[in-house]
Design an enzyme around this catalytic site. Structure first.
Site, mmCIF file in Angstrom:
data_model
loop_
_atom_site.group_PDB
_atom_site.id
_atom_site.type_symbol
_atom_site.label_atom_id
_atom_site.label_comp_id
_atom_site.label_asym_id
_atom_site.label_seq_id
_atom_site.Cartn_x
_atom_site.Cartn_y
_atom_site.Cartn_z
ATOM 1 C CG LEU B 78 -1.809 -1.286 1.275
ATOM 2 C CD1 LEU B 78 -2.754 -1.208 2.468
ATOM 3 C CD2 LEU B 78 -2.605 -1.513 0.003
ATOM 4 C CB CYS B 79 4.465 1.622 -0.087
ATOM 5 S SG CYS B 79 5.659 2.696 0.665
ATOM 6 C CG MET B 114 6.569 2.749 4.595
ATOM 7 S SD MET B 114 6.665 1.860 6.165
ATOM 8 C CE MET B 114 7.174 0.225 5.615
ATOM 9 C CD GLU B 115 9.762 5.208 0.293
ATOM 10 O OE1 GLU B 115 9.455 5.646 1.429
ATOM 11 O OE2 GLU B 115 8.919 5.027 -0.607
ATOM 12 C CG ASP B 129 23.224 -13.799 1.401
ATOM 13 O OD1 ASP B 129 22.966 -15.010 1.538
ATOM 14 O OD2 ASP B 129 23.633 -13.312 0.335
#
Lengths: 159, 159, 159, 159, 159, 159
Positions: B78-79, B114-115, B129
């Site tokens: 929803l961004c 959010m970014e 990782d």
């Protein structure tokens, strides 16, 4: 090093590369991971109230996690692409937190820990996106692998 | 609700949608966020040793974070898509942890929290990782917004 | 040609290009589109039964439609990227069909008809994916623009 | 249920997940699907005239369909990634419509119906994008699977 | 340094970041770039023969170039996302080579040289993909910016 | 045709398609490719000076090349998706140029020449992006396959 294994993504001269897994065996592999979103009790109450009739907040976060699992090798630079054969994203809603547990399966040459972690992380970020208007200070913690099975390194569970 | 604001991603009937921001003002916006990767001291020693000549482990994680910031609206359902105008990803290496702090800027109608969070999360996942061969049990915590400025809701800093 | 306008995506020599919209005015634009999934009444009964407690089938299709709207310019070769400022995906469940209506908004130089159509199409394909195990023969029809407003060509509604 | 099969994308509690296909057999699979774009005869005349010397409108839609087939698992949330081994997109131009037929092949654990449908849908949307300046009211219908072969459920053709 | 400008993607401590362009003016910008594919005369004859009736080899490469222009900021790590407002990809077929010239436009805060170069490169790679069965030894050269206009650094043409 | 092989991406009527490789054998395949970036000696001096303490310019280009290899089938329209099992990107810095050599491995039904070429090209474009502020006129040349092994057509090296 404590356990005698090497950082396999780093070459002799220290430059990064996607490690050669051409000779690894194709086996069934499963990994589970989690993330926990901490917020306020009143926000959880809203989430739960919104969830009961429509299930949307958790449904959106679940879809986001599943779709993110499929994008893992595009997000994590040195991660190998894998034919994911199953993904689940489950939520446990507590008084002031939501615990997200993901499970990813494949039949391939590398494990799916990164896929499970990515699904959990993006699912948690999506929940944050949906509550940030009421709790900007919410925090995501405890992103970690819970267990894995398959592959040369064998089974493993967080003790 | 504690602060009188509503969960703006949820409609009257509870179904999810991308909220209409057509009428919001275009302003300069900045957000900072963090994530912390916890591992063992001997793994940090390896990271640091590998980093000194080539800088690769942190360089890879930095690039991954910057690229992920640009994929935020494709990952978080929803961004809103935003024209990102700057991203930095910085690392503080401690005895047994790496703290990642991201800053994202835009001139747009919605904030870039959010970014910043996505950049921090993917950067942390990338570090995981690269060390998972030597520390599968490493854990990512404290993913949170540190501060934001710009927009109708004004400036905010985690206290 | 009936309405005196030209096929603007085709050059004099017939080769495709992304048309130059540099000089078009930035205005608020809205477009609505639909798609209709036809299936059997017993499948709709399953969808509805599954939907009432959890809302998942429609929730997944809604998220898929919203996310697809944001990917439109990556899917449709000659489509311009646009800063989408709002998306809704709504469902009307009938005896043996589901009607999907999407609305997309932007403030930009081109319309959002393609975004609305893409959202409706992918939402319908997602519903098909979720019911194909019980009705492989389901069919999607009536994908069309319902209305648009904004831009030099003015407002338009399907009559 | 009419044919005794279950909605396999839905769990006992109704939450969505990517179903576990780890144990399904790897077989050769083929699926064909279609979509039909309805427009005006004068628009078809333009398409055909534009097509004869350069082939561009149909060429662009063909490429869009092939590329979309490869993005299917990124667009449809619960769709498994598959190693596609062949795609064709063919057009039959009629007086006032274009019929698009796609065929997708794989050697994998799940069928390629969704890939064939996605290719047909995006190809049709691309044609709409190229004619919408002269026929905004064009409509896409009859998106459906035509046939499939391979896999445990055996061969199937639309009767 | 010859022209007094700095490597703006590198910070004081040498770590990469996406440079802050928040304060740069929004202006109209255009950039042209090229790439040249060298092959054998008999392959060009095939390309031309195949192109005359259907235009497909060049049409596919043209679409690939246009679509790649839109993916530039996802491919080039430190590149800013830009609202591309126009793209053309043109081919000049010579005796044993194909010259690809791209032009990209935007109204934005940074130039579109990278978009023009990426379009030219991917278009050339696509042509190579289509001829490699008959000329694996084909080579791509002369990928370069031809001209740019707009922005603080003014107009520039390769002399 | 010189070597008796056909342009396999083109059908009898000249329309493009993704060729059917369903019946090709799964074998281990390797391909190497290169690209060369030509700039000025003073720019190379900057790159090297910047590289010694932090390694960032080359590190960013290396990551970009590895990630691009994984996006090859999304960029090149008729390219098959492949499970890449290893990627390296190596740089040789000369007085006024940087030579990039990539090696890609897979176990699959088609070769990885396009992946190696795409990695080399995007790595070179990324280096250009990082130096364009000081040398807009830099040029990329000699993008070509160096060698390949595996598959029905056997081993091949550029002589």
């Amino acid at each position: 090093m404590a356990d005698g294994r090497e950082l396999t993504h780093v070459t002799a001269d220290g430059s990064a590369h996607m490690v050669d897994v051409t000779d690894k065996a194709v086996t069934r592999r499963v990994a589970s991971a989690q993330a926990v979103l901490h917020t306020r009790a009143d926000v959880i109450a809203l989430l739960v109230a919104g969830e009961l009739p429509k299930g949307e907040p958790l449904a959106v976060a679940r879809v986001a996690g599943i779709m993110a699992a499929k994008q893992t090798s595009a997000l994590i630079p040195l991660c190998h692409p894998l034919p994911i054969s199953g993904v689940t994203v489950e939520f446990t809603v507590d008084e002031s937190s939501v615990r997200i547990v993901t499970t990813v399966k494949t039949t391939g040459v590398t494990g799916v820990e990164m896929e499970a972690l990515t699904a959990a992380s993006v699912s948690a970020l999506t929940l944050y996106d949906m509550i940030k208007a009421v709790d900007r200070g919410a925090r995501i913690t405890d992103i970690e692998v819970l267990s894995k099975s398959g592959g040369a390194s064998g089974d493993w569970s967080r003790s």
